[in-house]
Design a protein around this motif. Structure first.
Motif, PDB file in Angstrom:
ATOM      1  N   GLN A  96      23.278  94.978  46.003  1.00 52.52           N
ATOM      2  CA  GLN A  96      23.341  94.937  44.537  1.00 52.52           C
ATOM      3  C   GLN A  96      22.254  95.818  43.925  1.00 52.52           C
ATOM      4  OE1 GLN A  96      22.421  91.124  42.731  1.00 52.52           O
ATOM      5  NE2 GLN A  96      23.828  91.504  41.045  1.00 52.52           N
ATOM      6  N   GLY A  97      21.041  95.721  44.460  1.00 49.91           N
ATOM      7  CA  GLY A  97      19.951  96.539  43.956  1.00 49.91           C
ATOM      8  C   GLY A  97      20.180  98.023  44.189  1.00 49.91           C
ATOM      9  N   ALA A  98      20.724  98.334  45.367  1.00 49.36           N
ATOM     10  CA  ALA A  98      20.970  99.740  45.707  1.00 49.36           C
ATOM     11  C   ALA A  98      22.037 100.353  44.810  1.00 49.36           C
ATOM     12  CB  ALA A  98      21.388  99.853  47.170  1.00 49.36           C
ATOM     13  N   THR A  99      23.110  99.604  44.546  1.00 49.80           N
ATOM     14  CA  THR A  99      24.177 100.129  43.683  1.00 49.80           C
ATOM     15  C   THR A  99      23.710 100.217  42.228  1.00 49.80           C
ATOM     16  OG1 THR A  99      25.096  97.886  43.496  1.00 49.80           O
ATOM     17  CG2 THR A  99      26.070  99.348  45.141  1.00 49.80           C
ATOM     18  N   PHE A 100      22.820  99.308  41.843  1.00 50.85           N
ATOM     19  CA  PHE A 100      22.277  99.354  40.487  1.00 50.85           C
ATOM     20  C   PHE A 100      21.417 100.599  40.310  1.00 50.85           C
ATOM     21  CE2 PHE A 100      19.048  98.366  37.282  1.00 50.85           C
ATOM     22  CZ  PHE A 100      19.841  97.940  36.237  1.00 50.85           C
ATOM     23  N   ASP A 101      20.586 100.904  41.311  1.00 50.85           N
ATOM     24  CA  ASP A 101      19.728 102.090  41.255  1.00 50.85           C
ATOM     25  C   ASP A 101      20.495 103.379  41.525  1.00 50.85           C
ATOM     26  OD1 ASP A 101      17.479 100.622  40.649  1.00 50.85           O
ATOM     27  OD2 ASP A 101      16.834 100.427  42.721  1.00 50.85           O
ATOM     28  N   ARG A 102      21.686 103.227  42.167  1.00 52.98           N
ATOM     29  CA  ARG A 102      22.572 104.368  42.398  1.00 52.98           C
ATOM     30  C   ARG A 102      21.902 105.461  43.231  1.00 52.98           C
ATOM     31  NH1 ARG A 102      26.735 104.129  38.847  1.00 52.98           N
ATOM     32  NH2 ARG A 102      27.017 106.371  38.736  1.00 52.98           N
ATOM     33  N   ARG A 103      21.181 105.030  44.261  1.00 58.29           N
ATOM     34  CA  ARG A 103      20.512 105.982  45.143  1.00 58.29           C
ATOM     35  C   ARG A 103      21.230 106.000  46.489  1.00 58.29           C
ATOM     36  NH1 ARG A 103      14.104 104.988  44.365  1.00 58.29           N
ATOM     37  NH2 ARG A 103      14.056 106.726  45.810  1.00 58.29           N
ATOM     38  N   ILE A 104      21.630 107.186  46.888  1.00 59.70           N
ATOM     39  CA  ILE A 104      22.452 107.344  48.081  1.00 59.70           C
ATOM     40  C   ILE A 104      21.825 106.718  49.322  1.00 59.70           C
ATOM     41  CG2 ILE A 104      23.359 109.067  49.709  1.00 59.70           C
ATOM     42  CD1 ILE A 104      24.001 110.833  47.306  1.00 59.70           C
ATOM     43  N   ALA A 105      20.567 107.033  49.592  1.00 61.46           N
ATOM     44  CA  ALA A 105      19.907 106.535  50.805  1.00 61.46           C
ATOM     45  C   ALA A 105      19.849 105.009  50.822  1.00 61.46           C
ATOM     46  CB  ALA A 105      18.493 107.119  50.911  1.00 61.46           C
ATOM     47  N   ASP A 106      19.571 104.403  49.663  1.00 60.67           N
ATOM     48  CA  ASP A 106      19.477 102.944  49.579  1.00 60.67           C
ATOM     49  C   ASP A 106      20.849 102.283  49.766  1.00 60.67           C
ATOM     50  OD1 ASP A 106      16.809 103.238  49.150  1.00 60.67           O
ATOM     51  OD2 ASP A 106      16.875 102.882  46.991  1.00 60.67           O
ATOM     52  N   ILE A 107      21.874 102.879  49.196  1.00 61.64           N
ATOM     53  CA  ILE A 107      23.224 102.323  49.347  1.00 61.64           C
ATOM     54  C   ILE A 107      23.662 102.397  50.805  1.00 61.64           C
ATOM     55  CG2 ILE A 107      25.659 102.590  48.717  1.00 61.64           C
ATOM     56  CD1 ILE A 107      24.725 103.646  46.005  1.00 61.64           C
ATOM     57  N   GLU A 108      23.402 103.511  51.451  1.00 59.85           N
ATOM     58  CA  GLU A 108      23.754 103.661  52.862  1.00 59.85           C
ATOM     59  C   GLU A 108      23.024 102.628  53.715  1.00 59.85           C
ATOM     60  OE1 GLU A 108      24.894 108.382  53.380  1.00 59.85           O
ATOM     61  OE2 GLU A 108      22.787 107.799  53.454  1.00 59.85           O
ATOM     62  N   SER A 109      21.741 102.409  53.425  1.00 59.31           N
ATOM     63  CA  SER A 109      20.958 101.418  54.163  1.00 59.31           C
ATOM     64  C   SER A 109      21.504 100.008  53.959  1.00 59.31           C
ATOM     65  CB  SER A 109      19.494 101.487  53.708  1.00 59.31           C
ATOM     66  OG  SER A 109      18.709 100.508  54.356  1.00 59.31           O
ATOM     67  N   ALA A 110      21.887  99.682  52.727  1.00 56.43           N
ATOM     68  CA  ALA A 110      22.419  98.349  52.423  1.00 56.43           C
ATOM     69  C   ALA A 110      23.773  98.130  53.102  1.00 56.43           C
ATOM     70  CB  ALA A 110      22.558  98.185  50.909  1.00 56.43           C
ATOM     71  N   ILE A 111      24.606  99.136  53.108  1.00 58.98           N
ATOM     72  CA  ILE A 111      25.910  99.034  53.774  1.00 58.98           C
ATOM     73  C   ILE A 111      25.718  98.834  55.276  1.00 58.98           C
ATOM     74  CG2 ILE A 111      27.981 100.337  54.418  1.00 58.98           C
ATOM     75  CD1 ILE A 111      27.946 101.566  51.622  1.00 58.98           C
ATOM     76  N   HIS A 112      24.759  99.549  55.842  1.00 56.19           N
ATOM     77  CA  HIS A 112      24.464  99.411  57.273  1.00 56.19           C
ATOM     78  C   HIS A 112      24.002  97.986  57.591  1.00 56.19           C
ATOM     79  CE1 HIS A 112      23.041 100.360  61.305  1.00 56.19           C
ATOM     80  NE2 HIS A 112      21.871  99.834  60.991  1.00 56.19           N
ATOM     81  N   ALA A 113      23.161  97.414  56.719  1.00 56.62           N
ATOM     82  CA  ALA A 113      22.663  96.049  56.928  1.00 56.62           C
ATOM     83  C   ALA A 113      23.805  95.035  56.905  1.00 56.62           C
ATOM     84  CB  ALA A 113      21.625  95.710  55.861  1.00 56.62           C
ATOM     85  N   ILE A 114      24.763  95.225  56.015  1.00 54.39           N
ATOM     86  CA  ILE A 114      25.912  94.322  55.925  1.00 54.39           C
ATOM     87  C   ILE A 114      26.764  94.398  57.193  1.00 54.39           C
ATOM     88  CG2 ILE A 114      28.127  93.971  54.748  1.00 54.39           C
ATOM     89  CD1 ILE A 114      26.703  94.602  52.139  1.00 54.39           C
ATOM     90  N   LYS A 115      27.004  95.599  57.657  1.00 61.71           N
ATOM     91  CA  LYS A 115      27.808  95.774  58.866  1.00 61.71           C
ATOM     92  C   LYS A 115      27.074  95.242  60.100  1.00 61.71           C
ATOM     93  CE  LYS A 115      30.527  99.714  57.250  1.00 61.71           C
ATOM     94  NZ  LYS A 115      30.887 101.141  57.476  1.00 61.71           N
ATOM     95  N   LYS A 116      25.775  95.470  60.159  1.00 60.79           N
ATOM     96  CA  LYS A 116      24.977  94.980  61.284  1.00 60.79           C
ATOM     97  C   LYS A 116      24.959  93.452  61.325  1.00 60.79           C
ATOM     98  CE  LYS A 116      20.382  95.345  63.381  1.00 60.79           C
ATOM     99  NZ  LYS A 116      19.003  95.907  63.236  1.00 60.79           N
ATOM    100  N   GLY A 117      24.917  92.825  60.154  1.00 60.29           N
ATOM    101  CA  GLY A 117      24.901  91.366  60.094  1.00 60.29           C
ATOM    102  C   GLY A 117      26.271  90.731  60.247  1.00 60.29           C
TER     103      GLY A 117
END
Length: 301
Positions: free
Chosen positions: A109-130
């Protein structure tokens, strides 16, 4: 007579000794029995305490899980891990899994709010890893769509940065350019913040295109993000660009096609945002920490 007197006391002594030993054994047996009873009592007491602790910890974990509140889950998980009481493993596992899920969702949510590519990619990776793809399917899809848009804008901006001076010079050599050239470049500068009054004619547009240093066109495009653009300007650009086919634009000149692609991408994304964006809601740029360095000063576009 003397012999009798000697024998009797010896018998009495043995009898008294037998009595003392029996009493000692009895006392020892009673003592052992008391110790066993005490041990049993202690075990019962300890068992009761463990059961009480288990019930309390499990209830606290269950209550925190129901709230789905990260601030309540974290201390309960820490407490359970510190106590290490048997019988709390299942509740603890459920609480930890939910905590990780909520953390991943918050990060996304924070990454999409900030709209920063690197942060969104990291958050998506965390979701898939979990393993939360199913639980956070909607949020994940929205983030992936946004990521695709932001990467498209980033790619378009980088394509502008790659344009050679010679390629741009071909477009700038027009004395009376086709209408598509004037309109596309007017759109670019409207998105960059220029007023319509500054872009009335092709010579007006050339003035902006020929600027150098910190305000050269390439640098301005690299630093521009959708949140920086005036909503009404994006609306004007959309009305202008919809008149032209992308293939036609690229056939006119390569440079014009690259500028057109950037303008279309970023205008479309700005229109997807709220009309009014406060300073608090503005991101630090879609490039985030990976934002490209500014272009060297002194060069023409």
């Amino acid at each position: 007579m003397t012999l009798t007197c000697l024998v009797v006391p010896d018998i009495i002594f043995k009898f008294i000794g037998y009595i003392n030993v029996s009493q000692t054994l009895l006392m020892f047996r009673n003592l052992i029995q008391s110790d066993r009873e005490l041990e049993i009592a202690n075990r019962m007491r300890d068992g009761a305490l463990v059961r009480a602790q288990r019930a309390t910890i499990n209830k606290d974990l269950a209550d925190a899980t129901v709230t789905r509140d990260v601030k309540k889950l974290k201390p309960m998980i820490s407490k359970a891990e510190k106590k290490r009481v048997n019988g709390t493993e299942n509740y603890l596992l459920q609480a930890k899994k939910l905590y990780e899920q909520l953390q991943a969702a918050t990060q996304l949510q924070g990454a999409t709010f900030d709209r920063r590519i690197a942060d969104i990619e990291s958050a998506i990776h965390a979701i898939k890893k979990g393993g939360f793809e199913t639980l956070l399917a909607v949020e994940l899809l929205e983030a992936q769509v946004l990521l695709k848009k932001l990467k498209r804008i980033q790619k378009a901006a980088l394509e502008v940065a790659k344009l050679s001076q010679q390629t741009i010079a071909i477009m700038k050599s027009y004395n009376k350019p086709p209408d598509v050239v004037t309109q596309v470049m007017r759109s670019v500068f409207l998105l960059l913040g220029n007023k319509s009054s500054e872009l009335q004619t092709w010579p007006d547009i050339l003035i902006q295109l020929n600027k150098i240093g910190k305000i050269n066109t390439k640098r301005r495009i690299q630093c521009c993000v959708p949140e920086d653009i005036d909503y009404s300007a994006a609306q004007k650009v959309e009305l202008i660009l919809c008149k032209y086919d992308e293939e036609l634009v690229f056939d006119t000149t390569q440079a014009l096609g690259v500028f057109y692609n950037w303008a279309e991408c970023i205008a479309d994304e700005r229109l997807a945002l709220p009309v009014k964006i406060t300073e608090k809601n503005k991101s630090s740029g879609l490039f985030g920490a990976a934002r490209p360095p500014p272009l060297q000063e002194g060069g023409i576009v």
